[in-house]
Scaffold this active site. Structure first.
Site, short mmCIF file in Angstrom:
data_model
loop_
_atom_site.label_atom_id
_atom_site.label_comp_id
_atom_site.label_asym_id
_atom_site.label_seq_id
_atom_site.Cartn_x
_atom_site.Cartn_y
_atom_site.Cartn_z
CB THR A 195 -3.79 3.45 9.28
OG1 THR A 195 -2.94 2.37 8.69
CG2 THR A 195 -2.67 4.60 9.71
CG ASP A 255 -3.01 -2.77 4.62
OD1 ASP A 255 -2.26 -1.94 5.05
OD2 ASP A 255 -4.10 -2.55 4.32
CD GLU A 262 -2.67 1.34 2.58
OE1 GLU A 262 -2.67 0.52 3.37
OE2 GLU A 262 -3.70 2.17 2.35
CG ASP A 308 -7.92 -2.86 2.03
OD1 ASP A 308 -6.98 -2.13 2.76
OD2 ASP A 308 -8.23 -1.90 1.10
CB ILE A 351 -0.88 -0.82 9.73
CG1 ILE A 351 0.51 -0.72 10.31
CG2 ILE A 351 -2.07 -0.68 10.67
CD1 ILE A 351 0.73 0.41 11.13
CG ASP A 352 -6.51 -3.77 6.64
OD1 ASP A 352 -6.88 -2.61 5.97
OD2 ASP A 352 -7.69 -4.23 7.29
C1 IPD Z 1 -8.76 0.45 6.00
C2 IPD Z 1 -9.47 -0.55 6.75
C3 IPD Z 1 -10.80 -0.06 7.12
C4 IPD Z 1 -11.56 0.06 5.61
C5 IPD Z 1 -11.09 1.15 4.90
C6 IPD Z 1 -9.39 0.63 4.54
P1 IPD Z 1 -6.17 1.17 5.99
O1 IPD Z 1 -7.29 0.18 5.63
O2 IPD Z 1 -9.48 -1.79 6.11
O3 IPD Z 1 -11.41 -1.16 7.81
O4 IPD Z 1 -12.95 0.38 5.99
O5 IPD Z 1 -11.78 0.92 3.61
O6 IPD Z 1 -8.96 1.50 3.66
O7 IPD Z 1 -6.24 2.36 5.44
O8 IPD Z 1 -6.42 1.11 7.65
O9 IPD Z 1 -5.00 0.51 5.57
CA CA Z 2 -6.15 -1.36 4.31
CA CA Z 3 -2.81 0.12 5.20
#
Ligand code: IPD
Ligand code: CA
Ligand code: CA
Length: 280
Positions: A109, A104, A77, A231, A106-107
């Protein structure tokens, strides 16, 4: 490749062992960084955050994978320009590789920034565009969810199996609100409609962990719009290997280019899609 070996082993190195090791190291790193990263930067919108920990964890994983598999491609990402067009273009190009790691770091963030303990490292390996290994690691609970295509999905040595609910009325669902404001509005209307049909709805802030929880039978189903391959890649294999179903929200077959997704135990899938279709 030696045809007598499983698809997840090349030479003497197991892809899965490397994925697990990367996820464990990155998870340890982000846990150590929790509460220390200060103010985040903004990416595509004021709701799209990034911290030093996201970038550091991605670097760590990228370097480790390059050490083991220097010929493989890498899509992370933080290496892609923000926004849906840039991510779609990066994915199109990356999918030409035979072996592609999709990461990813950190999913979740936003959760990480606020100290809300629900975030994960997501690492997948795709071969010719099809995910063959997926690992989602939650460092707070020390839960490492791992799947290999055709071999099942596991957490702490226990095989994952999706839940048994047969109707939306008995289901615990989850969704996520995209950082893209236009997409967020659609999601809000759907959430309002679906919470009235399901047993209840959770919005916990990590798509990868939501998918792992569908695989583990802790959630009956999940949907979200505007997600990216990083994701979804690892979590999608967890769901499929746990006996669940992945698709686009319009019922199209799931692949790595699908951004609007539904995941479920399979039994409630058609009812979930139908309920989403009814939303104005
Ligand atoms: C997000 C998370 C979140 C989702 C967002 C994503 P990130 O990823 O998965 O649950 O609702 O659409 O973008 O930005 O924390 O890697
Ligand atoms: Ca993510
Ligand atoms: Ca992320």
């Amino acid at each position: 490749m030696d045809e007598s070996r499983p698809e997840t082993v090349v030479g003497s190195k197991s892809f899965t062992a490397v994925a697990v090791n990367c996820a464990a190291k990155a998870g340890e790193y982000i846990k150590m960084k929790l509460g220390t990263t200060g103010q985040p930067d903004f990416k595509y919108s004021r709701q799209d955050l990034v911290t030093e920990a996201d970038k550091g964890a991605e670097r760590l994983v990228r370097n480790l994978i390059a050490t083991h598999f220097p010929d493989h491609s890498f899509l992370g990402e933080e290496g892609v320009e923000p926004g849906p067009e840039a991510s779609a273009a990066a994915l199109r190009e990356a999918l030409e590789a035979e072996y592609l790691w999709i990461v990813d770091p950190i999913d979740g963030t936003t959760n990480f920034v606020h100290g809300f303990p629900f975030f994960a490292v997501s690492i997948a390996l795709a071969r010719n565009g099809r995910v063959i290994v997926g690992v989602v690691y939650d460092p707070v609970r020390d839960e490492l969810f791992v799947a290999e295509r055709g071999k099942g999905a596991y957490v702490r040595g226990k095989r994952l199996k999706v839940s048994a609910e047969r109707t939306l009325g008995e289901s615990l669902l989850a969704t996520g609100f995209s950082a893209n404001p236009a997409v967020m509005r659609i999601n809000a209307r759907e959430a309002s409609a679906l919470v009235q049909k399901a047993r209840n709805l959770r919005v916990c802030g990590s798509a990868a962990l939501h998918l792992a929880y569908v695989a583990a039978g802790r959630l009956s189903g999940f949907w979200e719009h505007g997600l990216n391959a990083w994701d979804l890649a690892a979590g999608s294999l967890l769901v499929e290997e746990a006996g669940g179903r992945m698709s686009g929200v319009n019922g199209e077959p799931f692949d790595l280019r699908v951004r609007d997704v539904a995941a479920s135990n399979g039994l409630i899938h058609d009812e979930l899609l139908a309920a989403l279709r009814e939303v104005e």
